[in-house]
Scaffold this active site. Sequence first.
Site, PDB file in Angstrom:
ATOM      1  N   ARG A  26       0.327   7.011 -15.521  1.00 21.46           N
ATOM      2  CA  ARG A  26      -0.405   5.909 -14.876  1.00 21.46           C
ATOM      3  C   ARG A  26      -0.750   6.242 -13.433  1.00 21.46           C
ATOM      4  O   ARG A  26      -1.879   6.550 -13.110  1.00 21.46           O
ATOM      5  CB  ARG A  26       0.417   4.619 -14.964  1.00 21.46           C
ATOM      6  CG  ARG A  26      -0.400   3.339 -14.690  1.00 21.46           C
ATOM      7  CD  ARG A  26      -0.657   3.048 -13.232  1.00 21.46           C
ATOM      8  NE  ARG A  26       0.525   2.828 -12.430  1.00 21.46           N
ATOM      9  CZ  ARG A  26       0.498   2.584 -11.126  1.00 21.46           C
ATOM     10  NH1 ARG A  26      -0.666   2.553 -10.476  1.00 21.46           N
ATOM     11  NH2 ARG A  26       1.622   2.416 -10.442  1.00 21.46           N
ATOM     12  N   ASP A  27       0.220   6.211 -12.547  1.00 20.91           N
ATOM     13  CA  ASP A  27      -0.070   6.433 -11.130  1.00 20.91           C
ATOM     14  C   ASP A  27      -0.499   7.868 -10.875  1.00 20.91           C
ATOM     15  O   ASP A  27      -1.212   8.133  -9.911  1.00 20.91           O
ATOM     16  CB  ASP A  27       1.157   6.080 -10.282  1.00 20.91           C
ATOM     17  CG  ASP A  27       0.812   5.831  -8.830  1.00 20.91           C
ATOM     18  OD1 ASP A  27      -0.296   5.330  -8.572  1.00 20.91           O
ATOM     19  OD2 ASP A  27       1.633   6.129  -7.953  1.00 20.91           O
ATOM     20  N   HIS A 217       9.492   3.826  -4.856  1.00 19.23           N
ATOM     21  CA  HIS A 217       8.317   4.596  -5.271  1.00 19.23           C
ATOM     22  C   HIS A 217       7.755   5.275  -4.025  1.00 19.23           C
ATOM     23  O   HIS A 217       7.232   4.610  -3.136  1.00 19.23           O
ATOM     24  CB  HIS A 217       7.294   3.631  -5.879  1.00 19.23           C
ATOM     25  CG  HIS A 217       6.014   4.266  -6.307  1.00 19.23           C
ATOM     26  ND1 HIS A 217       5.724   4.535  -7.634  1.00 19.23           N
ATOM     27  CD2 HIS A 217       4.925   4.681  -5.602  1.00 19.23           C
ATOM     28  CE1 HIS A 217       4.525   5.071  -7.722  1.00 19.23           C
ATOM     29  NE2 HIS A 217       4.017   5.177  -6.492  1.00 19.23           N
ATOM     30  N   HIS A 219       5.413   8.321  -2.071  1.00 21.00           N
ATOM     31  CA  HIS A 219       4.362   9.328  -2.064  1.00 21.00           C
ATOM     32  C   HIS A 219       4.711  10.364  -0.994  1.00 21.00           C
ATOM     33  O   HIS A 219       5.407  10.057  -0.023  1.00 21.00           O
ATOM     34  CB  HIS A 219       3.005   8.689  -1.784  1.00 21.00           C
ATOM     35  CG  HIS A 219       2.470   7.916  -2.946  1.00 21.00           C
ATOM     36  ND1 HIS A 219       1.131   7.874  -3.269  1.00 21.00           N
ATOM     37  CD2 HIS A 219       3.085   7.131  -3.875  1.00 21.00           C
ATOM     38  CE1 HIS A 219       0.941   7.122  -4.329  1.00 21.00           C
ATOM     39  NE2 HIS A 219       2.131   6.646  -4.720  1.00 21.00           N
ATOM     40  N   CYS A 250      -3.168   6.532  -4.722  1.00 20.84           N
ATOM     41  CA  CYS A 250      -3.805   5.226  -4.862  1.00 20.84           C
ATOM     42  C   CYS A 250      -5.299   5.355  -4.604  1.00 20.84           C
ATOM     43  O   CYS A 250      -5.702   5.807  -3.523  1.00 20.84           O
ATOM     44  CB  CYS A 250      -3.193   4.216  -3.898  1.00 20.84           C
ATOM     45  SG  CYS A 250      -3.980   2.595  -3.963  1.00 20.84           S
ATOM     46  N   ASN A 259       2.190  11.491  -5.694  1.00 24.89           N
ATOM     47  CA  ASN A 259       3.567  11.022  -5.735  1.00 24.89           C
ATOM     48  C   ASN A 259       4.522  12.195  -5.532  1.00 24.89           C
ATOM     49  O   ASN A 259       4.132  13.361  -5.629  1.00 24.89           O
ATOM     50  CB  ASN A 259       3.858  10.409  -7.116  1.00 24.89           C
ATOM     51  CG  ASN A 259       2.938   9.275  -7.465  1.00 24.89           C
ATOM     52  OD1 ASN A 259       3.201   8.128  -7.132  1.00 24.89           O
ATOM     53  ND2 ASN A 259       1.843   9.569  -8.140  1.00 24.89           N
TER      54      ASN A 259
END
Length: 311
Positions: A26-27, A217, A219, A250, A259
């Site tokens: 996903r991310d 979470h 980055h 993002c 990430n």
Amino acid sequence: MNCAQKEAIVTAPLPSSIEIVEVGPRDGLQNESTLLPTATKVELIERAIAAGARRIEAVSFVHPRLVPQMADAEAVMAAAPRRDDVSYSGLVLNRRGFDRALGTGLTEVNVVVVATDEFSERNQGVTTEEGLRTWEDIATRAHAAGVRAVATIAVAFGCPFEGPVSSDHVVELARRIAEAGPFELALADTIGAGVPTQVGELIGRIREKTGARLRCHFHNTRNTGYANAFAAAAAGVSTLDASVGGIGGCPFAPDATGNIATEDLEHLMAGMGVRTGLDLEELSRTGTWIGERLGKEVPALLGRAGPFPRQ
């Protein structure tokens, strides 16, 4: 934060184990320019499972015009392997996204509440206050449907448009979010602005204020992601997000980079005696594989340097 508190972050005992949520499908993919076919996305999920991942953020249910990489969310979930020991999560931003997610049989939904109004309006078309109300509505619906509701506070450590974010503000957001009974409350360093002392302080304050199960979470935009992950583990966080290959970012944050990489994080944790249940070599191979599918060299370093010591 005084010197004694800073020293406590460094000397705090680490947990014997920590859970890593694989967010690459996903991310990781949502910010990549290459649009992968559904079958490749499903294979990425399968490879993550083979590497030991047991919680996977697989898709997001957002408008395909805004995030075309996630346009096939239902198809991905229809083809993803279902196992009793694997749970899938989907990102949802509104009630429509939640309804879509509910139809796919996901284990949990992840609802984002953005800590600043400008980023929230650019990312989700709502203010922070409206985002809180959306979270409360979806949490209520998720509880009724037997789905775990996770809330993520985005730009918790800094915003690309409004600059530094007050820790008092983030703690108050966390308190209000916790009132709706999240399964987990995640703090997201969406643009990689945070540093370890900031991480330790914020985690301590939110735990004291809410008692919620916390997740982080990070980055690696400014090369502090792994140090922040260490600080979070030392502060008692039980769950960390990571993306195989270190891909992603993002799409609504200028100059966003990936990430923290799952394989590099696993190397760090294993070297400190913290168990994750992940297979380093399988992760490394998968990071290289997804880079080939995306036509780029991924940010993760384990695929280039290899594990140490070598077997």
